[in-house]
Design an enzyme around this catalytic site. Sequence first.
Site, mmCIF file in Angstrom:
data_model
loop_
_atom_site.group_PDB
_atom_site.id
_atom_site.type_symbol
_atom_site.label_atom_id
_atom_site.label_comp_id
_atom_site.label_asym_id
_atom_site.label_seq_id
_atom_site.Cartn_x
_atom_site.Cartn_y
_atom_site.Cartn_z
ATOM 1 N N CYS A 5 0.880 -1.114 0.237
ATOM 2 C CA CYS A 5 -0.111 -0.173 0.018
ATOM 3 C C CYS A 5 0.771 1.122 0.106
ATOM 4 O O CYS A 5 1.825 1.325 0.731
ATOM 5 C CB CYS A 5 -1.074 0.062 1.198
ATOM 6 S SG CYS A 5 -0.203 1.027 2.429
ATOM 7 N N GLU A 6 0.458 2.232 -0.666
ATOM 8 C CA GLU A 6 1.452 3.449 -0.997
ATOM 9 C C GLU A 6 1.246 4.336 0.208
ATOM 10 O O GLU A 6 1.991 5.213 0.200
ATOM 11 C CB GLU A 6 1.067 4.079 -2.304
ATOM 12 C CG GLU A 6 -0.297 4.718 -2.401
ATOM 13 C CD GLU A 6 -0.586 5.443 -3.721
ATOM 14 O OE1 GLU A 6 0.253 5.103 -4.629
ATOM 15 O OE2 GLU A 6 -1.583 6.259 -3.903
ATOM 16 N N HIS A 7 -0.079 4.238 0.974
ATOM 17 C CA HIS A 7 0.118 5.032 2.390
ATOM 18 C C HIS A 7 1.060 4.619 3.221
ATOM 19 O O HIS A 7 1.411 5.548 3.971
ATOM 20 C CB HIS A 7 -1.346 5.309 2.571
ATOM 21 C CG HIS A 7 -2.448 5.647 1.586
ATOM 22 N ND1 HIS A 7 -3.422 4.933 1.222
ATOM 23 C CD2 HIS A 7 -2.283 6.642 0.738
ATOM 24 C CE1 HIS A 7 -4.181 5.448 0.302
ATOM 25 N NE2 HIS A 7 -3.442 6.508 -0.328
ATOM 26 N N HIS A 8 1.086 3.388 3.666
ATOM 27 C CA HIS A 8 1.875 3.085 4.639
ATOM 28 C C HIS A 8 3.162 2.173 4.413
ATOM 29 O O HIS A 8 3.879 1.923 5.244
ATOM 30 C CB HIS A 8 1.031 2.156 5.736
ATOM 31 C CG HIS A 8 -0.265 2.924 6.098
ATOM 32 N ND1 HIS A 8 -1.472 2.887 5.358
ATOM 33 C CD2 HIS A 8 -0.318 3.756 7.380
ATOM 34 C CE1 HIS A 8 -2.458 3.472 6.053
ATOM 35 N NE2 HIS A 8 -1.905 4.172 6.960
ATOM 36 N N GLN A 66 -5.425 -0.808 -3.925
ATOM 37 C CA GLN A 66 -6.185 -1.746 -4.571
ATOM 38 C C GLN A 66 -7.121 -1.389 -5.592
ATOM 39 O O GLN A 66 -7.152 -2.265 -6.434
ATOM 40 C CB GLN A 66 -6.573 -2.591 -3.489
ATOM 41 C CG GLN A 66 -7.481 -3.910 -3.824
ATOM 42 C CD GLN A 66 -8.125 -4.631 -2.896
ATOM 43 O OE1 GLN A 66 -7.555 -4.839 -1.706
ATOM 44 N NE2 GLN A 66 -9.249 -5.400 -3.148
ATOM 45 N N HIS A 109 -4.903 -6.001 4.065
ATOM 46 C CA HIS A 109 -4.133 -5.167 4.127
ATOM 47 C C HIS A 109 -3.379 -5.300 5.600
ATOM 48 O O HIS A 109 -3.983 -5.113 6.591
ATOM 49 C CB HIS A 109 -4.952 -3.882 3.795
ATOM 50 C CG HIS A 109 -5.270 -3.743 2.490
ATOM 51 N ND1 HIS A 109 -4.945 -2.882 1.571
ATOM 52 C CD2 HIS A 109 -6.087 -4.394 1.955
ATOM 53 C CE1 HIS A 109 -5.246 -2.717 0.536
ATOM 54 N NE2 HIS A 109 -6.278 -3.846 0.480
ATOM 55 N N CYS A 148 -1.850 -3.172 6.877
ATOM 56 C CA CYS A 148 -1.845 -1.625 7.275
ATOM 57 C C CYS A 148 -3.206 -1.506 8.183
ATOM 58 O O CYS A 148 -3.415 -0.820 9.021
ATOM 59 C CB CYS A 148 -1.674 -0.277 6.469
ATOM 60 S SG CYS A 148 -3.066 -0.395 5.148
HETATM 61 ZN ZN LIG Z 1 -2.200 1.312 3.870
#
Ligand SMILES: [Zn+2]
Length: 212
Positions: A101-104, A142, A170, A172
């Site tokens: 995931c690009e956020h975490h 995703q 996920h 995260c």
């Molecule tokens: Zn994430």
Amino acid sequence: MENHTIDTFEEEENEGYIKIDRYNKAKTVSISSHYTDILTQLGEDPQREGLLKTPERVAKALQFLTHGYDINPAEILRSAMFKEDYSQMVVVKDIEVYSMCEHHMLPFFGKAHVAYIPNGHIVGLSKIPRVVDAFARRLQVQERLTNEIRDCIQETLEPAGVAVVIECQHLCMAMRGIQKQNSVTTTSAFTGEFAKDKTRAEFLRLITARLH
Ligand SMILES: [Zn+2]
């Protein structure tokens, strides 16, 4: 992307299995040095025995986990397209997905199910999982991963329709914040014929059926 050039090829044999790592030497050195800092910031001692090679391992792992930037998924499809009259739905299900995931920058993983309805051309079946992998091995969400796979197949193969369903867990979500350990996120994307309820229902029936 020219800054993702791979200039080193390393093979490591470990008790029967062969692990192939490809990474860029300069990038490995640079990413490693940042991770040495990060370990210190986290209160660790980067010089302790167990951590000595950790920055380098992380640097190589990250490059492997994002090696999709070096792959052209449309090219994968074009390399194995064949003229064929077959016009029934082709379904490739239970394709393993491993992405980040690009956020975490934490993993998400699960399964992808892909279908298309040929319109003059079919594609070698092994290419579909490779297209999924090429997009998954990047920093992703995703939803975008699902759309990118659909669009690549639609634009390259020009079939009568494409369907993509992805189900992932996920880390995260599971490891931090709301700890819904077993929750699965499902995303879907359709084109053409799959806009029709009947066709989409047939696809969903095929991917949920246990035929084997
Ligand atoms: Zn994430």
